[in-house]
Design a protein around this motif. Structure first.
Motif, mmCIF file in Angstrom:
data_model
loop_
_atom_site.group_PDB
_atom_site.id
_atom_site.type_symbol
_atom_site.label_atom_id
_atom_site.label_comp_id
_atom_site.label_asym_id
_atom_site.label_seq_id
_atom_site.Cartn_x
_atom_site.Cartn_y
_atom_site.Cartn_z
ATOM 1 N N TRP A 111 0.829 -1.207 0.000
ATOM 2 C CA TRP A 111 0.000 0.000 0.000
ATOM 3 C C TRP A 111 0.868 1.264 0.000
ATOM 4 N N GLN A 112 1.864 1.304 0.852
ATOM 5 C CA GLN A 112 2.725 2.487 0.936
ATOM 6 C C GLN A 112 3.453 2.749 -0.376
ATOM 7 N N ALA A 115 0.921 4.250 -2.702
ATOM 8 C CA ALA A 115 0.618 5.624 -2.284
ATOM 9 C C ALA A 115 1.768 6.582 -2.588
ATOM 10 N N LYS A 116 2.966 6.055 -2.733
ATOM 11 C CA LYS A 116 4.118 6.875 -3.108
ATOM 12 C C LYS A 116 4.001 7.329 -4.567
ATOM 13 N N TYR A 118 0.887 7.231 -6.497
ATOM 14 C CA TYR A 118 -0.452 7.649 -6.910
ATOM 15 C C TYR A 118 -1.100 8.488 -5.820
ATOM 16 N N ASP A 119 -1.855 9.523 -6.229
ATOM 17 C CA ASP A 119 -2.577 10.337 -5.253
ATOM 18 C C ASP A 119 -3.858 9.599 -4.844
ATOM 19 N N GLU A 120 -4.634 10.202 -3.940
ATOM 20 C CA GLU A 120 -5.813 9.516 -3.411
ATOM 21 C C GLU A 120 -6.836 9.192 -4.486
ATOM 22 N N GLU A 121 -7.047 10.111 -5.407
ATOM 23 C CA GLU A 121 -8.009 9.860 -6.483
ATOM 24 C C GLU A 121 -7.533 8.695 -7.356
ATOM 25 N N GLN A 122 -6.268 8.678 -7.666
ATOM 26 C CA GLN A 122 -5.715 7.600 -8.479
ATOM 27 C C GLN A 122 -5.738 6.264 -7.737
ATOM 28 N N LEU A 123 -5.455 6.290 -6.438
ATOM 29 C CA LEU A 123 -5.561 5.061 -5.645
ATOM 30 C C LEU A 123 -6.995 4.538 -5.662
ATOM 31 N N GLY A 124 -7.944 5.461 -5.549
ATOM 32 C CA GLY A 124 -9.355 5.067 -5.638
ATOM 33 C C GLY A 124 -9.664 4.418 -6.975
#
Length: 156
Positions: A111-112, A115-116, A118-124
């Protein structure tokens, strides 16, 4: 091989698929490259043994200009040198999320790393794409959808 059900004429599955397709479009608008989403969908489909989706996503990747080397090596992406760090993070997340029962969830380091890159929208968007393709794989495997006849662009 004949399909057990026609997905599009079945009254329940036809409605479900319509909503599933609408939901999948959300991931396309979040800024994750189409090639990354397709690589993720191909890899998840390989893991789940969904021949129909492997056929579809490998052909769609080629249709969008992806090289045969990158398409063919996605099953062994860890050892291949043809993927970016961002793609590797997405593929690792996809594998961990698809094999969620094997490790009781997605490991923190996976996950980390995602997250490094992709931003939150991209992670979504990645989560939505991973969940969506896992759903498609299950529908196709349960109903034994035959593979080989998919034509890129036939679904829009």
């Amino acid at each position: 091989m004949d399909a057990r059900l026609d997905l599009f004429t079945n009254p329940v599955l036809g409605k479900f698929i319509k909503h599933l397709n609408s939901a999948a479009r959300v991931a396309l608008d979040a800024g994750v490259p189409l090639a990354t989403l397709e690589l993720v969908e191909l890899r998840v489909s390989q893991i789940n043994g969904c021949a129909y989706c492997v056929d579809m996503h490998s052909k769609d990747l080629a249709h969008h200009g992806e090289t045969t080397v990158r398409i063919n090596l996605v099953a062994t992406w860890r050892e291949a040198t043809v993927y970016t760090e961002e793609e590797r993070a997405a593929l690792a997340l996809a594998e961990a999320a698809t094999r969620i029962a094997d490790s009781a969830g997605v490991p923190d380091d996976v996950w980390q790393n995602a997250a490094k890159h992709y931003d939150e929208e991209q992670l979504g968007a990645l989560i939505a794409a991973i969940a969506g393709i896992n759903t498609w794989n299950r529908i196709n495997v349960i109903t034994q959808q035959p593979a080989g006849d998919y034509v890129p662009g036939q679904w829009g």
